[in-house]
Write a protein that holds these residues in place. Structure first.
Motif, PDB file in Angstrom:
ATOM      1  N   PHE A 111       2.529   4.560  23.518  1.00 48.27           N
ATOM      2  CA  PHE A 111       1.745   5.143  24.444  1.00 48.27           C
ATOM      3  C   PHE A 111       2.536   5.928  25.464  1.00 48.27           C
ATOM      4  O   PHE A 111       2.021   6.934  25.871  1.00 48.27           O
ATOM      5  CB  PHE A 111       1.115   3.823  25.218  1.00 48.27           C
ATOM      6  CG  PHE A 111       0.347   4.197  26.404  1.00 48.27           C
ATOM      7  CD1 PHE A 111      -0.739   5.135  26.525  1.00 48.27           C
ATOM      8  CD2 PHE A 111       0.696   3.954  27.731  1.00 48.27           C
ATOM      9  CE1 PHE A 111      -1.608   5.508  27.246  1.00 48.27           C
ATOM     10  CE2 PHE A 111      -0.036   4.263  28.658  1.00 48.27           C
ATOM     11  CZ  PHE A 111      -1.142   5.162  28.634  1.00 48.27           C
ATOM     12  N   LEU A 112       3.754   5.531  25.743  1.00 50.96           N
ATOM     13  CA  LEU A 112       4.720   6.550  26.664  1.00 50.96           C
ATOM     14  C   LEU A 112       5.076   7.696  26.119  1.00 50.96           C
ATOM     15  O   LEU A 112       5.127   8.680  26.739  1.00 50.96           O
ATOM     16  CB  LEU A 112       5.866   5.653  26.959  1.00 50.96           C
ATOM     17  CG  LEU A 112       5.434   4.619  28.053  1.00 50.96           C
ATOM     18  CD1 LEU A 112       6.804   4.019  28.340  1.00 50.96           C
ATOM     19  CD2 LEU A 112       4.969   5.497  29.379  1.00 50.96           C
ATOM     20  N   ILE A 171       6.081 -11.153  17.647  1.00 51.62           N
ATOM     21  CA  ILE A 171       5.067 -10.825  18.724  1.00 51.62           C
ATOM     22  C   ILE A 171       5.637  -9.750  19.585  1.00 51.62           C
ATOM     23  O   ILE A 171       4.904  -8.818  19.947  1.00 51.62           O
ATOM     24  CB  ILE A 171       4.774 -12.303  19.707  1.00 51.62           C
ATOM     25  CG1 ILE A 171       4.407 -13.345  18.639  1.00 51.62           C
ATOM     26  CG2 ILE A 171       3.927 -11.857  20.603  1.00 51.62           C
ATOM     27  CD1 ILE A 171       4.331 -14.690  19.383  1.00 51.62           C
ATOM     28  N   LEU A 172       6.953  -9.902  20.027  1.00 50.20           N
ATOM     29  CA  LEU A 172       7.098  -8.620  21.029  1.00 50.20           C
ATOM     30  C   LEU A 172       7.513  -7.497  20.280  1.00 50.20           C
ATOM     31  O   LEU A 172       7.021  -6.478  20.984  1.00 50.20           O
ATOM     32  CB  LEU A 172       8.568  -9.414  21.638  1.00 50.20           C
ATOM     33  CG  LEU A 172       8.707 -10.472  22.474  1.00 50.20           C
ATOM     34  CD1 LEU A 172      10.286 -10.849  23.024  1.00 50.20           C
ATOM     35  CD2 LEU A 172       7.603 -10.439  23.804  1.00 50.20           C
ATOM     36  N   PRO A 174      -0.866   3.655  19.340  1.00 52.61           N
ATOM     37  CA  PRO A 174      -0.718   2.488  20.226  1.00 52.61           C
ATOM     38  C   PRO A 174      -1.818   1.289  20.178  1.00 52.61           C
ATOM     39  O   PRO A 174      -1.430  -0.180  20.298  1.00 52.61           O
ATOM     40  CB  PRO A 174      -1.194   3.093  21.738  1.00 52.61           C
ATOM     41  CG  PRO A 174      -0.818   4.432  21.493  1.00 52.61           C
ATOM     42  CD  PRO A 174      -1.226   4.817  20.020  1.00 52.61           C
ATOM     43  N   LEU A 175      -2.882   1.532  19.959  1.00 51.34           N
ATOM     44  CA  LEU A 175      -4.055   0.641  19.621  1.00 51.34           C
ATOM     45  C   LEU A 175      -3.742  -0.240  18.650  1.00 51.34           C
ATOM     46  O   LEU A 175      -4.019  -1.527  18.595  1.00 51.34           O
ATOM     47  CB  LEU A 175      -5.473   1.281  19.566  1.00 51.34           C
ATOM     48  CG  LEU A 175      -6.031   1.912  20.744  1.00 51.34           C
ATOM     49  CD1 LEU A 175      -7.396   2.622  20.266  1.00 51.34           C
ATOM     50  CD2 LEU A 175      -6.449   0.751  21.786  1.00 51.34           C
ATOM     51  N   LEU A 228       3.687   0.090  23.530  1.00 55.06           N
ATOM     52  CA  LEU A 228       3.863   0.568  24.785  1.00 55.06           C
ATOM     53  C   LEU A 228       4.621   1.837  24.636  1.00 55.06           C
ATOM     54  O   LEU A 228       4.362   2.743  25.323  1.00 55.06           O
ATOM     55  CB  LEU A 228       4.541  -0.627  25.693  1.00 55.06           C
ATOM     56  CG  LEU A 228       4.027  -1.829  25.985  1.00 55.06           C
ATOM     57  CD1 LEU A 228       4.889  -2.811  27.221  1.00 55.06           C
ATOM     58  CD2 LEU A 228       2.560  -1.630  26.444  1.00 55.06           C
ATOM     59  N   LEU A 275      -0.852  -2.579  19.077  1.00 57.21           N
ATOM     60  CA  LEU A 275      -0.982  -3.734  20.104  1.00 57.21           C
ATOM     61  C   LEU A 275      -2.015  -4.686  19.380  1.00 57.21           C
ATOM     62  O   LEU A 275      -1.937  -5.783  19.385  1.00 57.21           O
ATOM     63  CB  LEU A 275      -1.762  -3.168  21.442  1.00 57.21           C
ATOM     64  CG  LEU A 275      -0.997  -2.507  22.361  1.00 57.21           C
ATOM     65  CD1 LEU A 275      -1.670  -1.980  23.449  1.00 57.21           C
ATOM     66  CD2 LEU A 275       0.330  -3.126  22.662  1.00 57.21           C
ATOM     67  N   LEU A 291       4.322  -5.260  20.483  1.00 50.86           N
ATOM     68  CA  LEU A 291       3.683  -4.962  21.622  1.00 50.86           C
ATOM     69  C   LEU A 291       4.574  -3.826  22.281  1.00 50.86           C
ATOM     70  O   LEU A 291       4.202  -2.923  22.868  1.00 50.86           O
ATOM     71  CB  LEU A 291       3.849  -6.155  22.536  1.00 50.86           C
ATOM     72  CG  LEU A 291       2.661  -7.297  22.122  1.00 50.86           C
ATOM     73  CD1 LEU A 291       2.809  -8.385  23.267  1.00 50.86           C
ATOM     74  CD2 LEU A 291       1.434  -7.079  21.894  1.00 50.86           C
ATOM     75  N   PHE A 292       5.954  -4.242  21.810  1.00 50.63           N
ATOM     76  CA  PHE A 292       6.835  -3.194  22.681  1.00 50.63           C
ATOM     77  C   PHE A 292       6.542  -1.832  22.006  1.00 50.63           C
ATOM     78  O   PHE A 292       6.681  -0.912  22.420  1.00 50.63           O
ATOM     79  CB  PHE A 292       8.122  -3.682  22.639  1.00 50.63           C
ATOM     80  CG  PHE A 292       9.168  -2.774  23.372  1.00 50.63           C
ATOM     81  CD1 PHE A 292       9.392  -3.102  24.929  1.00 50.63           C
ATOM     82  CD2 PHE A 292       9.975  -1.982  22.871  1.00 50.63           C
ATOM     83  CE1 PHE A 292      10.169  -2.344  25.488  1.00 50.63           C
ATOM     84  CE2 PHE A 292      10.965  -1.156  23.544  1.00 50.63           C
ATOM     85  CZ  PHE A 292      11.142  -1.366  25.026  1.00 50.63           C
ATOM     86  N   LEU A 334      10.128 -12.389  17.389  1.00 48.58           N
ATOM     87  CA  LEU A 334      10.251 -11.082  17.271  1.00 48.58           C
ATOM     88  C   LEU A 334       8.828 -10.284  16.846  1.00 48.58           C
ATOM     89  O   LEU A 334       8.354  -9.363  17.163  1.00 48.58           O
ATOM     90  CB  LEU A 334      11.375 -10.548  16.368  1.00 48.58           C
ATOM     91  CG  LEU A 334      12.648 -10.261  16.830  1.00 48.58           C
ATOM     92  CD1 LEU A 334      13.721  -9.976  15.648  1.00 48.58           C
ATOM     93  CD2 LEU A 334      12.712  -9.541  18.127  1.00 48.58           C
TER      94      LEU A 334
END
Lengths: 91, 97, 486, 104, 321, 499, 166
Positions: C26-27, C15-16, C113-114, C23, C117, C19-20, C13
């Motif tokens: 960003f969206l 890690i994911l 977002p940066l 994203l 990530l 990252l999620f 978790l």
């Protein structure tokens, strides 16, 4: 046949090396680019020869991609990198 | 027999490549070098591809070779035009004997 | 969900999730703040979960894809990894809260977002047991770092970001060549397997040199620090905080990890070299910090000097001592908290006065007592005065140095502490001046003041948490780090 | 010395030449080229040494690494180029000015 | 056989020599454009090297990227550089003058260069001549991987986690570029019919080739990265030929495509994690199509990202105004 | 729940908590601030009384928190600790009252009182510290808390004084840290133990121990203003009067002196120190500082500077008493900790009153001031006489015990020092008294303030009177059970006569 | 442009693209499900501005031999000039007024010219094609006219004005 393919590939590579002279010499930007074009075509030929020698389909794909991308680079050159001034300066 | 034609075509192709390079090196200006490049190299590649196509194991494989040639041809001609046009627009004068 | 999470899923978790979140932010640029804060909070909770899991079941292993080393990639977490993840979570939370009010709408959309990530990359880095995977995470961290460093788009920021980009790419490449050599020496990129298989051969030595050089460059070890001051000083305040507190630590962590696992027995001389450079960094960085007239540059040079302390671990850990590297882990944590707080303080002062010239800090101390208080508390930890996390780290390190009779290290550490006090009090001294306020100061949002203070307070409170934290660091230590898990 | 080893040595040399260029040349565009050459050198080492296996198959793991590496390299290059352009826009120079002094 | 080996050996040696020479020239030539052209040539020859090293997958990728996209990127950058600086020639000259270091600072790096080469070379030469690496492991597990191309198996399955993170790296590069704000817009140059028709032919072919590479990647060299690069090249070509980037395309859908690769990867990873108990642990029966799904998404994202990277700035959209 | 394990902590917290709250108070909440301050002080006083009573009955008060797996933070109420705690607590209460009056209407009072409370917290912590690391912690906290008080006025001089102070104390702190770590390295413990914890140590470490002793004493000597480490003290006079009073009488210099006592008694042990041969040099330095400080004081015209050099001199009596290493001298030295505190704070209060009321900063301006401010000058006189060592003021008791102790220990030269010092004390105090009481009053004072009918505000007048009375009482009622002298005797007994 | 020609031109494209896919996929029948999607994508990308020209496949096959022959001749010609020590070239720039309608016919002509012996198209502006000619004594003018007619035939368009200004 194999030997011929390889020898021809070698020959083309020598040919390509000779083309280097034009890149170095110029004099214009476009002349250098021409040489790069020559490299592209020659490299496609070499790839195809090697593909035939190795019986590898993948290398033909590589040659195909090469042919396509060489065109993209050339277009990029014509559209972008070739600045007006520089050519006048040189010629 | 096929092999013979192949060899012939391949060697001829190589000769054209050589000619292209020599032209690139010897010709005096951009336009003339463009001649050498577009014509000689494309013919050289075409001959080689013909030679190789004779050896191809299937029609589609040969087709792929022809496709490659077609693309190189199209790109070569178009790019030659674009470069020549660019040179013309930039006022590069052709070499005169 | 509870059932699913009951056994050992926190690491994944960690890690994911970010990252999620990255994203998503960003969206949906409109919701970046919400997504960002929610993600960072969830990450912090997951760290707690992982900690709980590690304390009960010991080290954590996960074979990604079910393949397992050497073919697949393994995730691994022990006390040290958990510790670094804690650094991420704590500093991440503090800076994220600060960032809520710091950035305007446009910058926030680029920042979140940066940053998310980057957080994902850092978490992945600390959880990896695979040197090529570490390279990939390093690239994530590096590129995100560059993006963040150039966020403000000012000339100085771009210049700093460029330097950072060059340094980080070069560092990555050196590391990658080292990885290539190690892979071809041992046929694996899995750290425990490498530890088993590697012998003292020329390629391994070459790899050691390349990896050390590359990571030292990324960690800004003197004299490879040339890129850091500009990059860290010219970025936006929350970004400087993240870069100084987290990003430089990531590469150091890899170096430490590889050293402890792979290189320790094969490295006579190199450890002393690293130690000597660390000492030079302490002195040089402090002296440079002392000479700076701009606050952020001073803080950045302070980072150069503080990173020097970390490198003292190498001559000391040659004896394989837990106390040496746990001291450094402690220093990492306390420096991360204190330094991020300092950069946030600098951000507040710049927001307040529009500049960061130390001599013209006006009467900020009267107008922004919380901010200046945060600086002072963070300073206490940086100086290594008790009671603070910095003191505990320094105490442990001094202890170990004395234990091994390394007087050179001891003396440099003492000098470093005194110099740190000098440059920190230089700032505090000016903060008390009676110069008239020459400009129209802008109010600083309360969130920005308090988040800086909270980080600083955390750095102080660390001084009282050594026992439980040592317990955490000790997870997996008794079974000799990664190797025995296999 | 076999053929793969020659390529591996080429890789090392390319790495070093790139490093040399990175340090000696000042123009940022050149530095970016240098980084790319260094990268190619490393990829060469990775793949060439992977050809030492006895079987018919060269080691696919380095191949996979290099493919991702190439894509990462091009994206990093694009970022570096953009950053350079922005920097030139702001500062008017494609050279990091006091870098040599700092570096000594 | 003997003659073939000699020919091949000569070929290799010439290739090595050419690459070294090119690399040196790229670094040492004063003219930036020359350096870029030489670098493109360098990329071309690198592709040949990959062929010689029996790495057709890499050759494909290098053909698309090293010899193609990177060159286009560099040339576009040079163009913009010249557009920013009114006196490009002068700037080049001054930078050339600046790059005249004193003798020791010229010689010292050279000495260091030689030393590094010697040291690393020695290290390489002392590696054993034969090493299997992970070949046995890969062979052993190929049947469970869901694909027949070992490189794809490694990329998407055995080390799929790396690839997931690489997708994030790619996205990050773009995010950073966008974060920098637009670079100077490519100055509009009137399109001409020849170029337009060239693009009309090349773009569909590029798309077909891209799909083909994606499809063939399961069994033979090819795969998402190569396919994506070719797709990206199609985008670059469109941009070069003056393709008008419409606002409505670029708002949501572009962002969506950009994150598709990493997003699908993460979602599948998470789903597999909660259903299979392992991060990216594919059930053997489903591995094939899952990989294809991932690769398709990745191809789209890579292509879009590379094209967007070439474009440089953030496409204008109402959200960012 | 056993209260005994928490009370030492509460004593510390009773000033820490009000301090932290005060930081957050807006400037204009004068009333709340005063209440907080006084409540804290009173609670602390009550708690300390409780502990004194408890310890007297043989109870054990100790708070222990783990700092590191094998190292604790310890607050322990032993006799010596309570001695110092009681002093600080009482004087904090008094000084707080004084400060409220002194700073009325001036800016940044929340900040001032916040740091003031922190300062006391640190002092109390220094006193209660049960091992060297706890001591170090509070010692450094003291440095940090006093810095803002010194630079409080924000002038350039203040900033420079602050820098000087820091330069000395940070350096001193570093020396102590080094000594502490090294000591821990050698012994594995830092727990203060009567008669020291080093007796069992391997003789091969004796050279190292000597260096450690020097490191520790040098570090502590900075705050205790031992020559040549005293340079910061006169400069620090720019601080507001309550700060000078607290710094010089109680907090900083006493923390240093107290630390020296701790190191010699509870770390090395007197006998062990004597065996190591480190006490004699210490005695010499202390003696030299006594004379040197007095000599310098003689030539100061600025009243506060004269008092400051007097402090330099007087504090070294404590070190001297310790270094003589005999039981009676110990009593003298330890009791001087309190006596000097009471007397010197009185003097600084008075100096503050003079400056605040009449704008007098210099000795030469004090002609006839006794008639304008009789109460203040009466208190001043008591303090000054005590400093000289005139009976029945407390100073006499200290000097008496020091002298007798020196003779007992066979260190006769100390008598000469004491006599010389007393003479010098006379030389720099008596002229002040003379001109204040007997010289004619000038027509007008430099910057006179009028505080209604009284000579000055009651909040300024009361504190010096109280402390002066206490100084008198300490000298007169030495036989009472809780007099400073009795406690000093208990402490000395513990060091010398218990097994 | 009517409906049938549009359908025809799309169909033509589909056939060509399918041919390319067939070649690419080496005739693998399992590839068509993805090939189909690829063709659709490619069609979308190739959506050109509506053009009123169309080529019949039959005419195209007839055109190819002509083209091959002349391009080989072109190659031979230039190779000869390059390899001969004397390098017999005497270049000149020539403007030609085109008799073909603008659009694909002109573009094809431009490209073809570059592949024919001795000529290289250098600019196409307002129905005037500027050529670079390697040897002004050569038969380029005639070749050019022939080529123009061939292309007109290929596109089934009339040659507009009589006589090209050379």
């Amino acid at each position: 046949m194999q030997l011929l393919y390889i020898t021809l590939a070698l020959f083309l590579l020598v040919n390509l090396a000779a083309g280097m002279w034009r890149v170095l010499r110029g004099p214009g930007v476009a002349d250098r680019m021409l040489a790069a074009q020559l490299f592209g075509t020659t490299a496609v030929a070499i790839l195809l020869l090697l593909a035939e020698a190795a019986g590898s389909n993948a290398l033909r794909d590589a040659a195909l991609v090469f042919a396509l991308l060489a065109a993209v680079t050339a277009v990029a050159f014509v559209k972008r990198a070739w600045s007006m001034q520089e050519e006048r300066d040189v010629d | 027999m096929i092999d013979f034609f192949s060899i012939l075509l391949l060697l001829a192709g190589a000769l054209f490549f050589l000619a292209g390079t020599v032209g690139l090196l010897r010709f005096p200006d951009l336009y003339t070098r463009l001649h050498a490049l577009t014509k000689a190299d494309n013919v050289g590649l075409g001959l080689m591809i013909a030679g190789l196509a004779l050896q191809a194991e299937s029609l589609s494989a040969a087709g792929k070779l022809v496709l490659i040639w077609g693309l190189v041809l199209l790109a070569g001609a178009s790019v030659a035009y674009l470069i020549a046009r660019g040179a013309l627009l930039r006022g590069v004068l052709p070499w005169k004997r | 969900m509870g059932g699913l999470l009951s056994d050992a899923h926190w690491g994944v978790l960690l890690i994911l999730l970010p990252l999620f979140g990255g994203l998503c932010s960003f969206l949906w640029p409109g919701a970046v703040k919400f997504i960002g804060l929610a993600t960072v909070s969830a990450v912090a909770l997951s760290v707690v979960g992982l900690g709980d899991q590690l304390l009960t079941t010991g080290v954590y292993h996960h074979a990604v894809g079910g393949w397992g080393a050497p073919l697949g990639i393994d995730l691994y977490a022990d006390g040290l990894s958990l510790f670094m993840l804690m650094v991420n979570a704590l500093v991440g939370l503090g800076v994220s809260i600060y960032a809520l009010d710091y950035f305007d709408q446009g910058e926030a959309r680029r920042f979140w977002p940066l940053w998310l990530l980057l957080l994902g990359g850092l978490n992945a880095l600390f959880l990896s047991a695979d040197i090529f995977n570490l390279y990939v995470t390093l690239e994530i961290v590096g590129l995100a770092g560059v993006g963040l460093a150039s966020l403000s788009r000012s000339g100085a920021a771009l210049d700093g970001a460029m330097r950072y980009l060059m340094a980080t790419l070069l560092g990555s490449l050196c590391y990658l060549l080292g990885v290539a050599l190690l892979y071809h020496s041992a046929g694996t990129v899995d750290i425990p397997l490498l530890a088993e298989r590697l012998e003292s051969t020329p390629p391994v030595w070459a790899a050691l040199g390349l990896i050390c050089a590359g990571l030292a460059l990324k960690t800004a070890l003197f004299p490879l620090h040339f890129w850091l001051p500009k990059a860290h000083a010219s970025a936006s305040a929350p970004v400087s905080a993240l870069l100084s507190a987290l990003v430089v630590k990531a590469s150091f962590y890899i170096l430490l990890r590889l050293w402890l696992e792979i290189f320790s027995v094969r490295t006579e001389g190199v450890d002393d070299l690293l130690g000597a450079l660390g000492m030079a960094a302490i002195i040089w960085g402090s002296l440079q910090a002392l000479q700076q007239t701009r606050l952020k540059l001073m803080i950045a040079y302070s980072t150069v000097s503080q990173m020097g302390y970390l490198f003292l671990v190498f001559p000391l850990a040659a004896a394989g001592a837990f106390s040496a590297w746990s001291a450094v882990a402690y220093l990492i944590l306390s420096h991360a908290l204190a330094k991020s707080s300092m950069f946030l303080v600098a951000g507040n002062l710049m927001h307040f006065g529009g500049h960061d010239r130390i001599a013209d800090l006006d009467r900020a101390v009267q107008r922004l007592p919380i901010t200046v208080g945060a600086f002072a508390l963070a300073g206490v930890s940086i100086m290594g005065l008790p009671p603070s996390g910095g003191f505990i780290g320094k105490w442990l390190l001094l202890n170990e140095a004395l234990n091994q009779g390394r007087w050179d290290l001891v003396i440099v550490m003492m000098i470093g502490g005194v110099l740190a006090a000098a440059y920190i009090f230089k700032v505090l001294g000016f903060a008390f001046t009676q110069a008239p306020v020459t400009h129209e100061p802008k109010g600083v949002p309360a969130i920005m003041e308090w988040s800086a203070l909270l980080l600083a307070v955390a750095a102080i409170v660390l001084g009282f948490l050594a026992s439980p934290l040592m317990l955490i660091l000790g997870i997996g230590e008794t079974v000799q780090l990664m190797g025995a898990g296999q | 010395m076999n053929i793969p080893m020659i390529y591996a040595l080429l890789g090392i040399t390319l790495f070093s030449v790139g490093l040399y260029g990175l340090i000696v040349r000042e123009h940022l565009l050149r530095k970016i080229l240098a980084l790319n050459i260094m990268g190619s050198g490393i990829f060469l080492v990775l793949v060439a040494l992977g050809k030492r296996s006895v079987g018919d198959l060269p080691d696919p793991v380095p191949h996979a690494m290099v493919i991702t590496g190439i894509v990462v390299a091009v994206s990093a290059t694009a970022l570096a180029l953009t950053l350079m352009l922005k920097l030139v826009e702001v500062s008017g120079s494609a050279v990091l000015h006091d870098a040599p002094k700092e570096r000594s | 056989m003997e003659a073939i080996d000699i020919a091949l050996g000569l070929f290799d040696l010439l290739l090595v020599f050419l690459l070294l020479w090119l690399a040196w020239l790229v670094m040492s030539s004063e003219d930036l454009f020359k350096a870029i052209v030489l670098f493109v040539a360098f990329g071309l020859l690198m592709a040949l090297v990959w062929v010689r090293l029996e790495a057709p997958d890499i050759a494909l990728a290098e053909a698309a990227i090293g010899a193609g996209l990177t060159g286009a990127l560099l040339m576009a950058a040079l163009d913009r550089l010249n557009a920013v600086k009114p006196m490009p020639a002068a700037a080049v000259v001054t930078s050339a003058k600046r790059e005249q270091p004193s003798l020791p600072s010229k010689v010292l790096p050279l000495v260091a260069l030689v030393l590094i080469v010697l040291g690393l070379g020695y290290a390489l030469l002392s590696l054993p001549d034969v090493a299997d690496g992970l070949v046995p492991n890969v062979k052993e597990q190929m049947a469970q991987s869901g694909v027949k191309n070992p490189v794809t198996a490694v990329l998407l399955n055995f080390r799929g986690y790396d690839t997931l993170l690489e997708m994030v790296v790619l996205l990050l590069a773009l995010l950073s570029v966008w974060s920098l704000g637009g670079v100077r817009k490519l100055s509009p140059r009137n399109t001409n019919p020849v170029l337009a028709s060239l693009c009309r032919v090349l773009v569909p072919v590029l798309i077909l080739v891209s799909c083909y590479l994606l499809w063939v990647g399961a069994d033979a060299p090819g795969g998402a990265f190569q396919a994506g690069s070719v797709l990206g090249a199609a985008g670059v070509l469109l941009l070069l030929s003056g393709w008008h980037v419409e606002q409505k395309i670029l708002l949501w859908p572009l962002r969506f495509i950009l994150v598709l690769g990493s997003g699908v990867f993460i979602i599948i990873a998470a789903v597999l994690f909660f259903t299979q108990g392992g991060l990216l642990t594919y059930p053997v029966a489903q591995a094939g199509w899952l990989i294809l799904l991932l690769e398709s998404a990745a191809t789209l994202s890579i292509g879009a990202t590379l094209a967007a990277l070439f474009f440089g700035g953030i496409p204008k959209s109402r959200v960012d105004q | 729940m056993n209260w005994h394990t928490w009370i030492p902590l509460f004593v510390v917290v009773s000033s820490l908590l009000p301090g932290l709250i005060i930081f957050g108070l807006p400037e204009e909440r004068v009333g709340l601030r005063t209440i907080l301050n006084l409540t804290g002080a009173v609670i602390k006083l009550l708690l300390v009384s409780w502990m004194i009573w408890g310890v007297y009955q043989g109870d054990h008060f100790e708070t222990r928190v783990a700092l590191l797996p094998d190292l604790d933070l310890v607050l322990r109420a032993g006799p010596l600790a309570l001695f110092f705690v009681a002093l600080s607590t009482i004087l904090w209460l008094v000084t707080t009252i004084y400060a409220i009056g002194y700073l009325e209407g001036s800016p940044n009072r929340s900040r001032f009182f916040g740091f003031f409370s922190l300062c006391v917290t640190a002092t109390v912590g220094v006193a209660l510290a049960g091992n060297l690391i706890t001591f170090l912690l509070f010692y450094e906290l003291l440095t940090l808390a006093t810095y803002p008080l010194i630079v409080h006025r924000g002038t350039d001089t203040a900033r420079r004084a602050g820098q000087t102070y820091l330069r000395y104390t940070i350096f001193g702190g570093a020396l102590i840290l080094l000594g502490t770590v090294w000591l821990y390295q050698l012994t594995g413990t830092l727990e203060f133990t009567p008669r020291g914890f080093l007796t069992h140590i391997d003789p091969q470490h004796y050279p190292a121990l000597k260096i450690i002793f020097v490191l520790l004493i040098a570090g502590l000597g900075v705050k205790a203003a031992l020559f040549p480490l005293h340079g910061w003290l006169p400069q620090a006079m720019v601080a507001p009067a309550p700060v000078s009073a607290l710094l010089h009488a109680v907090a900083v210099v006493k923390a240093g002196a107290f630390g020296i006592v701790r190191v010699v008694y509870d770390v090395f042990g007197v006998e062990f120190s004597a065996d190591l041969g480190v006490t004699t040099p210490l005695a010499w330095i202390a003696a030299f500082t006594i004379i040197y400080g007095s000599l310098r004081a003689l030539f100061q015209d600025d009243l506060k500077r004269r008092l400051a050099f007097s402090t330099v001199s007087q504090v070294s009596y404590i070190a001297l008493g310790v270094a003589i290493a005999g039981p009676i001298a110990t009593i003298g030295g330890v009791v001087h900790l309190v006596h000097q505190g009471l007397m010197k704070i009185t003097l600084f209060f008075c100096a503050g009153n003079l400056a605040e009321t009449l704008g007098i900063h210099k000795v030469s301006e004090m002609n006839g001031v006794g008639r304008r401010m009789p109460w203040t000058m009466a208190a001043f006189t008591v303090g000054a006489l005590g400093m000289i060592g005139a009976p029945p003021v407390a100073g006499f008791i200290s000097k008496w015990y020091l002298g007798v102790g020196a003779l007992e220990a066979g260190q006769d030269w100390v008598l000469l020092v004491l006599m010389g010092s007393s003479l010098l004390n006379c030389a720099y105090f008596l002229p002040i008294l003379y001109s204040a009481w007997f010289k004619p009053t000038p027509k007008s004072w430099p910057e006179e303030h009028h505080f209604g009918r009284q000579e000055t505000a009651w909040a300024l007048l009361l504190p010096p009177l109280i402390t002066a009375l206490m100084a008198l009482a300490a000298g007169l009622m030495t036989g009472l059970p809780f007099s400073p002298l009795e406690w000093a005797k208990i402490i000395a007994e513990r060091e010398f006569y218990q097994p | 442009m009517n409906r049938t020609t549009r359908v025809y031109s799309i169909l033509l494209k589909v056939v060509l693209l399918a041919l390319v896919w067939w070649v690419l996929s080496d005739g693998n029948p399992h590839s068509w499900w993805i090939g189909g999607m690829a063709i659709v994508l490619a069609l979308l990308a190739a959506k050109s501005p509506t053009s009123q020209f169309s080529i019949s496949l039959l005419k195209l096959t007839l055109f190819i031999p002509f083209f091959l022959k002349h391009s080989i001749l072109g190659g031979v010609d230039v190779a000869r000039r390059a390899l001969r020590p004397a390098m017999p070239i005497d270049p000149i720039m020539v403007d030609c007024v085109l008799r073909l309608p603008p659009g694909p016919p002109q573009v094809l002509l431009t490209n073809m010219v570059s592949l024919l012996p001795g000529t290289l198209s250098a600019s196409l502006e307002n129905n005037v094609l500027t050529m670079h000619v390697l040897d002004k004594q050569g038969s380029y003018a005639n070749d050019f006219l022939v080529l123009e007619e061939k292309i007109a035939e290929l596109f089934s368009v009339p040659v507009l004005s009589p006589g090209a200004g050379v």
